[in-house]
Scaffold this active site. Structure first.
Site, mmCIF file in Angstrom:
data_model
loop_
_atom_site.group_PDB
_atom_site.id
_atom_site.type_symbol
_atom_site.label_atom_id
_atom_site.label_comp_id
_atom_site.label_asym_id
_atom_site.label_seq_id
_atom_site.Cartn_x
_atom_site.Cartn_y
_atom_site.Cartn_z
ATOM 1 N N THR A 49 0.822 -1.206 0.000
ATOM 2 C CA THR A 49 0.000 0.000 0.000
ATOM 3 C C THR A 49 0.856 1.257 0.000
ATOM 4 O O THR A 49 1.904 1.304 0.637
ATOM 5 C CB THR A 49 -0.948 0.011 1.224
ATOM 6 O OG1 THR A 49 -1.669 1.244 1.249
ATOM 7 C CG2 THR A 49 -0.178 -0.138 2.521
ATOM 8 N N ASP A 50 0.397 2.242 -0.732
ATOM 9 C CA ASP A 50 1.033 3.555 -0.698
ATOM 10 C C ASP A 50 0.746 4.203 0.653
ATOM 11 O O ASP A 50 -0.270 3.895 1.298
ATOM 12 C CB ASP A 50 0.481 4.418 -1.834
ATOM 13 C CG ASP A 50 1.111 5.801 -1.876
ATOM 14 O OD1 ASP A 50 2.305 5.909 -1.559
ATOM 15 O OD2 ASP A 50 0.403 6.760 -2.219
#
Length: 302
Positions: A49-50
């Site tokens: 995930t960013d």
């Protein structure tokens, strides 16, 4: 000869099962492009995930302004308006800092027919969230960007936009016929290699950034990073006409004069901690992907 027999309704049963799975994922705000990926998702062990905008709100706010001689702590909020004299007593230093912040951003200024709720006669928008945090800081200190920007046209101003690989941005300015400058900002990891001097925020004097001063600065930056703050330096440097015309992208790699370090907060999004906890309980590992300072990333991950 190999003969394989399949129940007549099996393909339909599989399609219906995947369709129901697809609907359940959509109800949880997941976009699924291929139906058979529902089966793969059920066996996922890792989620990459960013950080910015996914784990955090992506609503950045400057909460710290650091100089070798001074540390300023600001209350978080975009609806606050204060006089800059409350924090900066030396006019020469403030004028330099204001120019470095106002000129070295990518923003679009819109003038208002009627002042907004905060008394501003203009607004400045930017797609870059770091630049937007700096814009909000300037308006908070009642320092309209247009007052600085209108003094420079395209012939007197050139920019090298922020690059995620180089992690810095440079603006070349022609002050007058005999004076040229660059204003730059970037990740604080470069301060040790790029900065040679600093401006004393209380006296306006230019001083050598010696080992003791650098060590104190690095200690403070480490504290900021451990407190989940993104840190960037704000610097300038005197150049000549040839430097201005050539627009060398490496001109900021030496002899910079440090003005300030900004501590920028990006608040963690509500529900993230609970979501990560559920993933761990399901034996799904979360891996955060970010270009931020490693210590800032670690403190947010914790």
């Amino acid at each position: 000869v190999i003969t394989v027999s399949l129940p007549e309704g099996l393909p339909m049963a599989i399609a219906l099962t995947l369709a129901f799975s697809l609907k359940r994922l959509m109800d949880k705000n997941n976009f699924v492009r291929k139906m058979h990926s529902c089966e793969t998702m059920g066996g996922a062990n890792y989620i990459l995930t960013d950080k910015t905008g996914t784990l955090t709100t992506n609503e950045l706010c400057v909460v710290k302004i650091l100089n070798i001689e001074q540390e300023i702590e600001l209350i978080e909020g975009k609806d606050i308006r204060e006089n800059h004299e409350q924090y900066f007593k030396n006019d020469f230093y403030w004028h330099l800092l204001r120019k470095a912040l106002s000129l070295n951003i990518n923003g679009h200024i819109s003038f208002l027919n009627v002042p907004n709720d905060y008394g501003d006669n203009e607004e400045c928008s930017s797609k870059n969230k770091t630049d937007k945090a700096i814009i909000d800081l300037l308006y908070r200190l009642k320092s309209p960007i247009s007052e600085i920007e209108e003094k420079y046209n395209n012939r007197n101003k050139k920019q090298i936009p922020f690059d995620s690989n180089k992690k810095r941005m440079i603006t070349f300015i022609k002050e007058n016929e005999d004076e040229y400058k660059i204003y730059t900002k970037g990740t604080t990891e470069y301060i040790k290699d790029y900065c040679k001097y600093y401006i004393n925020s209380k006296t306006g004097e230019k001083k050598l950034l010696d080992e003791n001063s650098l060590k104190r600065l690095e200690n403070k930056i480490e504290i900021y990073n451990n407190d989940m703050l993104r840190t960037i330096y704000v610097c300038y440097k005197d150049i000549n006409l040839d430097d201005f015309e050539n627009k060398d992208e490496n001109i900021d790699k030496n002899d910079l004069i440090l003005l300030a370090v900004l501590g920028i907060r990006d608040t963690i999004r509500k529900g993230v901690k609970e979501a990560v906890k559920k993933c761990k309980e399901a034996s799904v590992n979360i891996i955060m992907v970010t270009g931020d300072n490693i210590k800032t990333a670690i403190s947010i991950a914790k």
